[in-house]
Motif scaffolding. Structure first.
Motif, PDB file in Angstrom:
ATOM      1  N   LEU A   1      -0.564 -10.279  -0.876  1.00 37.49           N
ATOM      2  CA  LEU A   1       1.128  -9.447  -0.921  1.00 37.49           C
ATOM      3  C   LEU A   1       1.774  -9.593  -2.049  1.00 37.49           C
TER       4      LEU A   1
ATOM      5  N   THR B   1       3.063  -8.941   6.653  1.00 40.23           N
ATOM      6  CA  THR B   1       2.158  -9.219   7.420  1.00 40.23           C
ATOM      7  C   THR B   1       2.529  -9.950   8.708  1.00 40.23           C
TER       8      THR B   1
ATOM      9  N   GLY C   1       6.739  -3.944   4.740  1.00 48.20           N
ATOM     10  CA  GLY C   1       5.673  -4.772   3.799  1.00 48.20           C
ATOM     11  C   GLY C   1       5.300  -6.002   4.023  1.00 48.20           C
TER      12      GLY C   1
ATOM     13  N   LYS D   1       0.082  -5.565  -3.092  1.00 50.83           N
ATOM     14  CA  LYS D   1       0.166  -4.704  -1.897  1.00 50.83           C
ATOM     15  C   LYS D   1      -0.471  -3.337  -2.048  1.00 50.83           C
TER      16      LYS D   1
ATOM     17  N   HIS E   1      -2.774 -12.323   5.864  1.00 52.30           N
ATOM     18  CA  HIS E   1      -2.572 -12.929   4.564  1.00 52.30           C
ATOM     19  C   HIS E   1      -2.745 -14.330   4.660  1.00 52.30           C
TER      20      HIS E   1
ATOM     21  N   PHE F   1      -1.709  -0.604   2.948  1.00 47.68           N
ATOM     22  CA  PHE F   1      -0.960  -1.401   3.670  1.00 47.68           C
ATOM     23  C   PHE F   1       0.454  -1.117   3.689  1.00 47.68           C
ATOM     24  N   LEU F   2       1.043  -0.515   2.770  1.00 45.99           N
ATOM     25  CA  LEU F   2       2.377  -0.144   2.636  1.00 45.99           C
ATOM     26  C   LEU F   2       2.531   1.039   3.582  1.00 45.99           C
TER      27      LEU F   2
ATOM     28  N   ILE G   1      -4.991  -9.446   2.765  1.00 45.67           N
ATOM     29  CA  ILE G   1      -4.739  -8.829   1.620  1.00 45.67           C
ATOM     30  C   ILE G   1      -3.767  -9.825   0.647  1.00 45.67           C
TER      31      ILE G   1
END
Length: 222
Positions: free
Chosen positions: A38, A54, A52, A41, A11, A45-46, A36
């Protein structure tokens, strides 16, 4: 055996991401950075970040999450070590890295404080922590002297916040810590630390801070 490609899920404002970026640059390790949002999300990614958060380091198709774990993995697998050789000194450095995480928690408390009393309390806590650091700093320019270490990689992003906070009156947490001020200045000019964020980082951070329902945001908007 070839090394799997490294992808760092990131992020733009995350100080924990910056730690990993700095370490990768210092080690001269190629990697791909993927930013990404946040606030939204993505499902992929999750699926790889149980908390959850970075950063996440993708090593081929395997995911390593949590910045401290990523730093240790890079130390164990990549060239140009940033930890001391001596085991006890290495443990001390790990402890100060955790201390850096506590400072980041205070910084979050600072920019989320709802009123001036809460803001003052967090400033007092930060001032006390930097006073503790003043007592253990070597002659510099870095945390332990002339050798750049992972502690420096952790504190570069911490000090970067204060480039914005310095715009405000009453944020003098470094007034009584000349060694910390000199350390901050040395890290400000380190190439890896400058490269860890985009050129618009300051603008992005200021907008993020000003949008919060906090006493600090009110000062920034004034």
């Amino acid at each position: 055996m070839s090394t799997p490609p490294l992808k760092l899920i990131s992020h733009p404002l995350c100080p924990y991401v910056q730690r990993a970026v700095i370490a990768l640059i210092e080690k001269n390790v190629p990697f791909e950075r993927i930013d990404i949002d946040l606030a939204q999300k993505p499902d992929w990614f999750l699926a790889i970040s149980p908390l959850g958060k970075t950063p996440v380091l993708l090593v081929g198709d395997r995911a390593v999450f949590e910045s401290a774990v990523i730093l240790e993995y890079l130390e164990e697998t990549q060239p140009n070590p940033l930890h001391p050789v001596d085991a006890l000194t290495r443990a001390e450095h790990r402890a100060w890295i955790e201390f850096g995480s506590a400072i980041l928690a205070d910084i979050a408390g600072l920019y989320n404080a709802a009123d001036e009393a809460g803001l003052a309390a967090k400033l007092d806590s930060l001032t006390a922590k930097f006073s503790q650091l003043e007592k253990v700093l070597a002659e510099g320019p870095f945390f332990a002297g002339t050798q750049f270490s992972l502690v420096d990689a952790v504190f570069g992003p911490i000090f970067r916040y204060f480039d914005t906070f310095d715009e405000l009156t009453g944020i003098g947490v470094f007034d009584q810590t000349p060694k910390v001020r000199a350390w901050r200045e040395a890290l400000r000019h380190r190439s890896s630390i400058k490269q860890a964020v985009s050129s618009d980082y300051g603008t992005r951070l200021r907008a993020f801070l000003a949008a919060r329902p906090s006493a600090l945001a009110a000062r920034l908007r004034a």
